[in-house]
Design a protein around this motif. Structure first.
Motif, PDB file in Angstrom:
ATOM      1  N   ARG A  26       0.829  -1.207   0.000  1.00  0.00           N
ATOM      2  CA  ARG A  26       0.000   0.000   0.000  1.00  0.00           C
ATOM      3  C   ARG A  26       0.857   1.247   0.000  1.00  0.00           C
ATOM      4  O   ARG A  26       0.528   2.243  -0.654  1.00  0.00           O
ATOM      5  CB  ARG A  26      -0.968  -0.028   1.190  1.00  0.00           C
ATOM      6  CG  ARG A  26      -2.087  -1.026   0.947  1.00  0.00           C
ATOM      7  CD  ARG A  26      -2.968  -1.308   2.156  1.00  0.00           C
ATOM      8  NE  ARG A  26      -3.947  -2.336   1.778  1.00  0.00           N
ATOM      9  CZ  ARG A  26      -4.792  -2.916   2.620  1.00  0.00           C
ATOM     10  NH1 ARG A  26      -4.788  -2.593   3.901  1.00  0.00           N
ATOM     11  NH2 ARG A  26      -5.635  -3.822   2.178  1.00  0.00           N
ATOM     12  N   THR A  60      -3.313  -7.218  -6.252  1.00  0.00           N
ATOM     13  CA  THR A  60      -2.946  -6.435  -5.080  1.00  0.00           C
ATOM     14  C   THR A  60      -2.965  -4.940  -5.384  1.00  0.00           C
ATOM     15  O   THR A  60      -3.360  -4.132  -4.548  1.00  0.00           O
ATOM     16  CB  THR A  60      -1.555  -6.845  -4.579  1.00  0.00           C
ATOM     17  OG1 THR A  60      -1.599  -8.223  -4.251  1.00  0.00           O
ATOM     18  CG2 THR A  60      -1.144  -6.042  -3.355  1.00  0.00           C
ATOM     19  N   TYR A  62      -4.956  -3.499  -7.435  1.00  0.00           N
ATOM     20  CA  TYR A  62      -6.380  -3.150  -7.347  1.00  0.00           C
ATOM     21  C   TYR A  62      -6.820  -3.032  -5.895  1.00  0.00           C
ATOM     22  O   TYR A  62      -7.506  -2.090  -5.503  1.00  0.00           O
ATOM     23  CB  TYR A  62      -7.243  -4.187  -8.065  1.00  0.00           C
ATOM     24  CG  TYR A  62      -7.405  -3.923  -9.542  1.00  0.00           C
ATOM     25  CD1 TYR A  62      -8.270  -2.939 -10.003  1.00  0.00           C
ATOM     26  CD2 TYR A  62      -6.679  -4.642 -10.477  1.00  0.00           C
ATOM     27  CE1 TYR A  62      -8.427  -2.689 -11.358  1.00  0.00           C
ATOM     28  CE2 TYR A  62      -6.831  -4.399 -11.840  1.00  0.00           C
ATOM     29  CZ  TYR A  62      -7.706  -3.423 -12.272  1.00  0.00           C
ATOM     30  OH  TYR A  62      -7.855  -3.177 -13.607  1.00  0.00           O
ATOM     31  N   ASN A  63      -6.408  -3.997  -5.108  1.00  0.00           N
ATOM     32  CA  ASN A  63      -6.764  -3.978  -3.686  1.00  0.00           C
ATOM     33  C   ASN A  63      -6.217  -2.722  -3.002  1.00  0.00           C
ATOM     34  O   ASN A  63      -6.933  -2.044  -2.255  1.00  0.00           O
ATOM     35  CB  ASN A  63      -6.221  -5.250  -3.032  1.00  0.00           C
ATOM     36  CG  ASN A  63      -6.347  -5.242  -1.518  1.00  0.00           C
ATOM     37  OD1 ASN A  63      -6.162  -4.189  -0.883  1.00  0.00           O
ATOM     38  ND2 ASN A  63      -6.663  -6.372  -0.930  1.00  0.00           N
ATOM     39  N   CYS A  64      -4.975  -2.392  -3.260  1.00  0.00           N
ATOM     40  CA  CYS A  64      -4.362  -1.223  -2.629  1.00  0.00           C
ATOM     41  C   CYS A  64      -5.059   0.060  -3.071  1.00  0.00           C
ATOM     42  O   CYS A  64      -5.337   0.942  -2.248  1.00  0.00           O
ATOM     43  CB  CYS A  64      -2.881  -1.135  -2.992  1.00  0.00           C
ATOM     44  SG  CYS A  64      -1.882  -2.447  -2.265  1.00  0.00           S
ATOM     45  N   GLU A  66      -8.062   0.410  -4.093  1.00  0.00           N
ATOM     46  CA  GLU A  66      -9.368   0.444  -3.447  1.00  0.00           C
ATOM     47  C   GLU A  66      -9.243   0.882  -1.987  1.00  0.00           C
ATOM     48  O   GLU A  66     -10.025   1.692  -1.494  1.00  0.00           O
ATOM     49  CB  GLU A  66     -10.024  -0.934  -3.552  1.00  0.00           C
ATOM     50  CG  GLU A  66     -11.370  -1.054  -2.871  1.00  0.00           C
ATOM     51  CD  GLU A  66     -12.410  -0.084  -3.435  1.00  0.00           C
ATOM     52  OE1 GLU A  66     -12.218   0.431  -4.544  1.00  0.00           O
ATOM     53  OE2 GLU A  66     -13.408   0.164  -2.714  1.00  0.00           O
ATOM     54  N   ALA A  67      -8.222   0.361  -1.306  1.00  0.00           N
ATOM     55  CA  ALA A  67      -8.005   0.744   0.096  1.00  0.00           C
ATOM     56  C   ALA A  67      -7.725   2.242   0.199  1.00  0.00           C
ATOM     57  O   ALA A  67      -8.250   2.919   1.087  1.00  0.00           O
ATOM     58  CB  ALA A  67      -6.847  -0.065   0.676  1.00  0.00           C
TER      59      ALA A  67
END
Lengths: 142, 142
Positions: A26, A60, A62-64, A66-67
């Motif tokens: 992140r 990841t 994408y996940n980051c 989004e976070a």
DNA sequence: AGAGCGAATTAGAACTATTCCAAATCCACG
DNA sequence: CGTGGATTTGGAATAGTTCTAATTCGCTCT
């Protein structure tokens, strides 16, 4: 102009505020966004991040992203068909999309303008955010 | 408010202006958009059109929508991840996106507002169009 | 320090929206 | 009434994103 650079602690806190942890991934994703503020797509972020952290996966990224959007360190920008773009500029600003080059520029918005725009809403509408997109041509910018 | 209803001739002329033919499919797609002005996706248009013309294909719906956008009878709307939406309201207007229901409402824009907004652009930027999107909650609309 | 545990990461499969393609059809014009 | 270009069609292909299940990470509690 860029948003105020976050200290690592403030960054971690923003994530913690919404119940998420800080992670190296992140941090790197956020760092990449801050380094070059050009509204990259997730894929573009992925390419840049891999140079610093070659093992990261696209999922990841994408996940980051989004976070970061969830904890309000990054805004999503969607003004055309095609991939979502990400913008770490948190100041009130509009986007100018140069149709010739495809480039996107941030346009700072004086306080008054958002209020003026907000005033067109009839009774019963309560806006939490206002997004303004210009399309046209920008003479020799950047 | 809806745009002025086009006569079939004016409709055909708009298409002809950019070198396209009128076809039954294009008329039906346009008719469907005018009938219920709720910013449908291509898929939603497809479902509605099939009731009048069961043999039409999804590819044709995309083609027709694209044709209508090209000849400026319809505007595309893209304010979030997900399918493109289509809007036959040609008056200057903003969009209000109700985050609770997902509904989108047209907000008429007085002339002055677009000028005021346009005035924030620094020298060198020339906007051909301005899009304004509100997000928030709308009390008992529609 | 080690165990337990929920969160995060990973690779790849799945999914959605859209575009592409090639064949069939339509239509205006000579 | 035949030719040619535009249009339609269904299916295949593509792009972007999300989902899934297995693994790994890193607190927290002894």
């Amino acid at each position: 102009m860029a948003a105020i650079t976050e200290t690592p602690e403030a960054f971690a806190q923003k994530l913690a505020d919404i119940g998420l942890r800080n992670t190296p991934q992140r941090e790197v994703v956020y760092g990449v966004l801050m380094k070059k503020q050009d509204h990259p797509t997730a894929d573009e972020v992925y390419v840049r991040v891999k140079q610093e952290m070659p093992t990261i996966s696209l999922a990841t990224v994408y996940n980051c992203l989004e976070a970061l959007v969830q904890c309000k360190l990054v805004r999503v920008v969607n003004f055309e068909r095609g991939p979502t773009r990400y913008c770490p500029n948190l100041n009130p600003h509009a986007h100018f999309h140069d149709e010739a080059t495809g480039a996107t520029y941030d346009i700072d918005l004086p306080d008054g303008v958002l209020n003026q725009v907000n005033a067109v809403l009839p009774k019963g509408y309560d806006a939490k955010s206002i997004e303004i997109i210009f399309r046209g041509s920008a003479a020799n910018k950047r």
